[in-house]
Design a protein around this motif. Structure first.
Motif, PDB file in Angstrom:
ATOM      1  N   GLU A 198      11.016  -6.054  -4.164  1.00 42.21           N
ATOM      2  CA  GLU A 198      12.425  -6.123  -3.777  1.00 42.21           C
ATOM      3  C   GLU A 198      12.904  -4.783  -3.218  1.00 42.21           C
ATOM      4  OE1 GLU A 198      11.231  -7.161  -6.722  1.00 42.21           O
ATOM      5  OE2 GLU A 198      11.498  -9.331  -6.526  1.00 42.21           O
ATOM      6  N   LEU A 199      12.516  -3.699  -3.878  1.00 46.19           N
ATOM      7  CA  LEU A 199      12.911  -2.371  -3.382  1.00 46.19           C
ATOM      8  C   LEU A 199      12.277  -2.110  -2.018  1.00 46.19           C
ATOM      9  CD1 LEU A 199      14.294   0.367  -3.658  1.00 46.19           C
ATOM     10  CD2 LEU A 199      12.287   1.150  -4.947  1.00 46.19           C
ATOM     11  N   TYR A 200      11.011  -2.436  -1.881  1.00 48.85           N
ATOM     12  CA  TYR A 200      10.333  -2.241  -0.598  1.00 48.85           C
ATOM     13  C   TYR A 200      11.054  -3.009   0.507  1.00 48.85           C
ATOM     14  CZ  TYR A 200       6.886  -2.618   3.099  1.00 48.85           C
ATOM     15  OH  TYR A 200       6.265  -2.585   4.320  1.00 48.85           O
ATOM     16  N   GLN A 201      11.347  -4.270   0.254  1.00 47.22           N
ATOM     17  CA  GLN A 201      12.011  -5.099   1.264  1.00 47.22           C
ATOM     18  C   GLN A 201      13.401  -4.558   1.581  1.00 47.22           C
ATOM     19  OE1 GLN A 201      10.204  -7.623   2.806  1.00 47.22           O
ATOM     20  NE2 GLN A 201      11.834  -7.217   4.256  1.00 47.22           N
ATOM     21  N   ASP A 202      14.140  -4.130   0.553  1.00 48.28           N
ATOM     22  CA  ASP A 202      15.476  -3.561   0.783  1.00 48.28           C
ATOM     23  C   ASP A 202      15.387  -2.312   1.664  1.00 48.28           C
ATOM     24  OD1 ASP A 202      16.682  -5.523  -0.722  1.00 48.28           O
ATOM     25  OD2 ASP A 202      16.963  -4.249  -2.502  1.00 48.28           O
ATOM     26  N   MET A 203      14.402  -1.472   1.408  1.00 50.67           N
ATOM     27  CA  MET A 203      14.255  -0.247   2.200  1.00 50.67           C
ATOM     28  C   MET A 203      13.910  -0.573   3.647  1.00 50.67           C
ATOM     29  SD  MET A 203      12.292   2.192  -0.504  1.00 50.67           S
ATOM     30  CE  MET A 203      12.814   3.831  -0.051  1.00 50.67           C
TER      31      MET A 203
ATOM     32  N   ALA B  46       8.310   2.928   4.451  1.00 56.48           N
ATOM     33  CA  ALA B  46       9.612   2.435   3.974  1.00 56.48           C
ATOM     34  C   ALA B  46      10.529   3.602   3.616  1.00 56.48           C
ATOM     35  CB  ALA B  46       9.423   1.512   2.773  1.00 56.48           C
ATOM     36  N   VAL B  47       9.984   4.620   2.979  1.00 53.30           N
ATOM     37  CA  VAL B  47      10.790   5.789   2.602  1.00 53.30           C
ATOM     38  C   VAL B  47      11.230   6.538   3.852  1.00 53.30           C
ATOM     39  CG1 VAL B  47      10.758   8.009   1.398  1.00 53.30           C
ATOM     40  CG2 VAL B  47       9.768   5.992   0.309  1.00 53.30           C
ATOM     41  N   ARG B  48      10.341   6.721   4.803  1.00 51.62           N
ATOM     42  CA  ARG B  48      10.716   7.384   6.073  1.00 51.62           C
ATOM     43  C   ARG B  48      11.815   6.604   6.774  1.00 51.62           C
ATOM     44  NH1 ARG B  48       5.250   8.540   6.546  1.00 51.62           N
ATOM     45  NH2 ARG B  48       4.848   6.617   7.692  1.00 51.62           N
TER      46      ARG B  48
ATOM     47  N   THR C  60       0.833  -1.205   0.000  1.00 47.17           N
ATOM     48  CA  THR C  60       0.000   0.000   0.000  1.00 47.17           C
ATOM     49  C   THR C  60       0.870   1.258   0.000  1.00 47.17           C
ATOM     50  OG1 THR C  60      -0.072   0.178   2.411  1.00 47.17           O
ATOM     51  CG2 THR C  60      -1.759  -1.219   1.350  1.00 47.17           C
ATOM     52  N   GLN C  61       0.253   2.375  -0.326  1.00 45.05           N
ATOM     53  CA  GLN C  61       0.980   3.643  -0.299  1.00 45.05           C
ATOM     54  C   GLN C  61       1.449   3.965   1.111  1.00 45.05           C
ATOM     55  OE1 GLN C  61       2.194   5.467  -2.835  1.00 45.05           O
ATOM     56  NE2 GLN C  61       3.243   6.549  -1.195  1.00 45.05           N
ATOM     57  N   GLN C  62       0.651   3.605   2.104  1.00 41.29           N
ATOM     58  CA  GLN C  62       1.054   3.836   3.489  1.00 41.29           C
ATOM     59  C   GLN C  62       2.321   3.045   3.819  1.00 41.29           C
ATOM     60  OE1 GLN C  62      -1.970   2.896   6.366  1.00 41.29           O
ATOM     61  NE2 GLN C  62      -0.692   3.505   8.095  1.00 41.29           N
TER      62      GLN C  62
END
Length: 60
Positions: free
Chosen positions: A51-56, A12-14, A5-7
């Motif tokens: 993959e990017l989400y998990q890495d972050m 993840a970005v934070r 989800t966007q949330q």
């Protein structure tokens, strides 16, 4: 893992930006900071892979 989800992406970005700040303060943290920064750039360019989400989320 189901659809991210966007949330979850926002969290993840934070998370990645928080650790980016920490790595920038460490004298030998250049390589870690560069790696984290590259993930953030990929996200800002529109990548939304699991993959990017998990890495972050795995950044420590």
């Amino acid at each position: 893992m189901s659809e991210i989800t966007q949330q979850q992406w926002s969290e993840a970005v934070r998370h990645a930006k928080y650790y980016l700040g920490l790595y920038k303060e460490i004298p030998t943290g250049f390589f870690g900071a560069a790696f984290i920064n590259r993930m953030i750039i990929r996200y800002e360019a529109g990548e939304r892979t699991k993959e990017l989400y998990q890495d972050m989320m795995d950044v420590e």
